[in-house]
Design a protein around this motif. Sequence first.
Motif, PDB file in Angstrom:
ATOM      1  N   CYS A   1      -7.384  19.218 -11.180  1.00 30.04           N
ATOM      2  CA  CYS A   1      -7.495  19.505 -12.608  1.00 30.04           C
ATOM      3  C   CYS A   1      -8.373  20.742 -12.775  1.00 30.04           C
ATOM      4  O   CYS A   1      -9.510  20.786 -12.270  1.00 30.04           O
ATOM      5  N   VAL A   2      -7.853  21.762 -13.434  1.00 26.24           N
ATOM      6  CA  VAL A   2      -8.588  23.024 -13.551  1.00 26.24           C
ATOM      7  C   VAL A   2      -8.737  23.419 -15.013  1.00 26.24           C
ATOM      8  O   VAL A   2      -7.958  23.023 -15.874  1.00 26.24           O
ATOM      9  N   LYS A   3      -9.763  24.230 -15.252  1.00 29.00           N
ATOM     10  CA  LYS A   3      -9.995  24.787 -16.581  1.00 29.00           C
ATOM     11  C   LYS A   3     -10.732  26.111 -16.384  1.00 29.00           C
ATOM     12  O   LYS A   3     -11.955  26.143 -16.270  1.00 29.00           O
ATOM     13  N   TYR A   4      -9.979  27.193 -16.322  1.00 31.97           N
ATOM     14  CA  TYR A   4     -10.578  28.494 -16.004  1.00 31.97           C
ATOM     15  C   TYR A   4     -11.254  29.101 -17.232  1.00 31.97           C
ATOM     16  O   TYR A   4     -10.754  28.993 -18.352  1.00 31.97           O
ATOM     17  N   LYS A   5     -12.381  29.759 -16.971  1.00 36.66           N
ATOM     18  CA  LYS A   5     -13.140  30.389 -18.049  1.00 36.66           C
ATOM     19  C   LYS A   5     -12.608  31.777 -18.392  1.00 36.66           C
ATOM     20  O   LYS A   5     -12.823  32.276 -19.487  1.00 36.66           O
ATOM     21  N   ASN A   6     -11.942  32.396 -17.428  1.00 39.94           N
ATOM     22  CA  ASN A   6     -11.410  33.741 -17.648  1.00 39.94           C
ATOM     23  C   ASN A   6     -10.324  34.020 -16.607  1.00 39.94           C
ATOM     24  O   ASN A   6     -10.202  33.277 -15.618  1.00 39.94           O
ATOM     25  N   PRO A   7      -9.540  35.078 -16.783  1.00 38.01           N
ATOM     26  CA  PRO A   7      -8.459  35.386 -15.836  1.00 38.01           C
ATOM     27  C   PRO A   7      -8.932  35.683 -14.423  1.00 38.01           C
ATOM     28  O   PRO A   7      -8.190  35.443 -13.461  1.00 38.01           O
ATOM     29  N   ASN A   8     -10.159  36.187 -14.267  1.00 37.43           N
ATOM     30  CA  ASN A   8     -10.672  36.469 -12.920  1.00 37.43           C
ATOM     31  C   ASN A   8     -10.831  35.193 -12.111  1.00 37.43           C
ATOM     32  O   ASN A   8     -10.558  35.160 -10.908  1.00 37.43           O
ATOM     33  N   GLU A   9     -11.291  34.135 -12.768  1.00 35.60           N
ATOM     34  CA  GLU A   9     -11.414  32.844 -12.082  1.00 35.60           C
ATOM     35  C   GLU A   9     -10.052  32.358 -11.616  1.00 35.60           C
ATOM     36  O   GLU A   9      -9.899  31.875 -10.482  1.00 35.60           O
ATOM     37  N   ALA A  10      -9.068  32.480 -12.499  1.00 38.94           N
ATOM     38  CA  ALA A  10      -7.715  32.053 -12.148  1.00 38.94           C
ATOM     39  C   ALA A  10      -7.162  32.898 -11.002  1.00 38.94           C
ATOM     40  O   ALA A  10      -6.523  32.381 -10.074  1.00 38.94           O
ATOM     41  N   ARG A  11      -7.421  34.184 -11.049  1.00 38.71           N
ATOM     42  CA  ARG A  11      -6.928  35.103 -10.014  1.00 38.71           C
ATOM     43  C   ARG A  11      -7.524  34.751  -8.651  1.00 38.71           C
ATOM     44  O   ARG A  11      -6.828  34.759  -7.630  1.00 38.71           O
ATOM     45  N   GLN A  12      -8.811  34.419  -8.630  1.00 43.77           N
ATOM     46  CA  GLN A  12      -9.468  34.057  -7.383  1.00 43.77           C
ATOM     47  C   GLN A  12      -8.933  32.739  -6.824  1.00 43.77           C
ATOM     48  O   GLN A  12      -9.001  32.488  -5.622  1.00 43.77           O
ATOM     49  N   ASP A  13      -8.360  31.920  -7.717  1.00 47.15           N
ATOM     50  CA  ASP A  13      -7.799  30.637  -7.302  1.00 47.15           C
ATOM     51  C   ASP A  13      -6.296  30.732  -7.015  1.00 47.15           C
ATOM     52  O   ASP A  13      -5.643  29.717  -6.792  1.00 47.15           O
ATOM     53  N   GLY A  14      -5.765  31.958  -7.071  1.00 49.79           N
ATOM     54  CA  GLY A  14      -4.364  32.139  -6.695  1.00 49.79           C
ATOM     55  C   GLY A  14      -3.372  32.197  -7.837  1.00 49.79           C
ATOM     56  O   GLY A  14      -2.163  32.068  -7.617  1.00 49.79           O
TER      57      GLY A  14
END
Length: 502
Positions: free
Chosen positions: A65-78
């Motif tokens: 279960c994820v909840k990214y704070k910004n697109p950079n976090e999502a990018r680092q997670d793939g």
Amino acid sequence: MILEVKGIRKCFGGVVALSDGNLVCRRGRITGLLGANGSGKSTISKIITGVYSADCGEINYNGQCVKYKNPNEARQDGIAMVFQNLSLVPDLTVWQNIVLGAEQKKGLGLDNQCAKEQSEAIIHKLQPGLDISKKVNQLNPGEMQIVEIAKAISANPRLLILDEPTAALEQAQVKNLFAYMRELAEQGVSMIFTSHRMWEVMEICDDVIIFRNGENVAGIDFHEEGKDAEKIIGYITGDTKKEECQIGDRQIDGETVLSIKGMNYGKMLKNISFDLRAGEVLGIGGLAGQGQNELLLALAGAYPELKCDAEIKGRRVKLTKPVNAVRNSILLVPGDRQLEGLFLKDSVYKNTIFPKLALKRQPIFTPDKKYRQECEQMVKSLSVKTHNIDTAVGTLSGGNQQKVVVGKWLSFDINVLLLADPAKGVDIGAKRDLYQYITDMVREKNTSVILYASDSEELIQYCDRVLIMYEGQIVESLEGCDINEDAIVSASMCINKAKEVG
């Protein structure tokens, strides 16, 4: 399954963008995310990547279960996303933009050679021959879009979200992109692909999820259920019945007011030809960005290099200057009222009389009393809410500003009124007043109108005939009861081409 989104809700102020958003994407598959404008597609994509936070609901990615704070976090997670609005830096080169924010170090500096090689390898597949040393501000829109796509791919994502990536691309570029997408899918990369071009969806996607009014209403697996373009269109539109007819059987048999033959302007307008009769409301439809605004600007004389044979009531005219259009009573209500239609710091009165300066015969002294009376009448006729006509137009509400943009033509003898999405961004009451005014002009003065509206309901309700544009060309002409949601959407997405692919 790499992604499962459940029960997402998102409101912006009092506007519900997503009421119950659900989405599933499987590993190594390309999932089409479809729906009309405002259905919630971009919103749910931005929630997945951390641009927006959801009001409620959950996102499960790669088993967590994820909840990214910004697109950079999502990018680092793939998770990488190609946004509709470009995120490029114009003064940097192609390769610098591609690796921006993810540069690799070499000693105390950056490994530029590695960055160039990585960028070149991606660009070679998307657009062979594009110079990666060029600055972005030297590229055309299609090339900029290619760089934006390459930037997302360079992150080596496990999930790639492409939000209308082909809107600015030419056919060859789309073909290269699709070949690369298939290659990535074979490597196990999952993709969510949004496009308004139905034939693209039919060609590249393994399955589709369809959104309408903030929630997903259907999911179709092409491998199990086959490709049925008409069925998809039905889900997008809500199964509008083709036999429904809202405008009646009004006969338009007046003289030809405007005749256009062979209109061409660069890549934006290609061999446009049509006739407009007295008292006719001619709609211009199609997906946004297919040349509709350019057509109206061309008719208003905005392009000096325009190639076109044009006649007004049988008399040849040159549509290469705005003054020529105004003097021939071809009058434009532009799409962006603040940038193109008004002088915001000036008064309602000054904005109203300004177009008269283009008239051939000007009085030595401005007939202020007469013009002020005309402005007062316009304010009354259109129910413009203003303290007085000397109020700065920039202080009015958006709907009242739009009324002034339309109303400044009230005192003119109009041959053709050009309306570029006149009700965009105005409230329901202002929209009603605007269209009531336009309808009255058509009925009482036999005024001819060309109306582009991004909302197809406006075309259905007010137009006698609708021309559908696709990539700068007129691809369909609809009349009478054929003007319905299904027909407009099908023509806009070039459904016949989609059927051939399917």
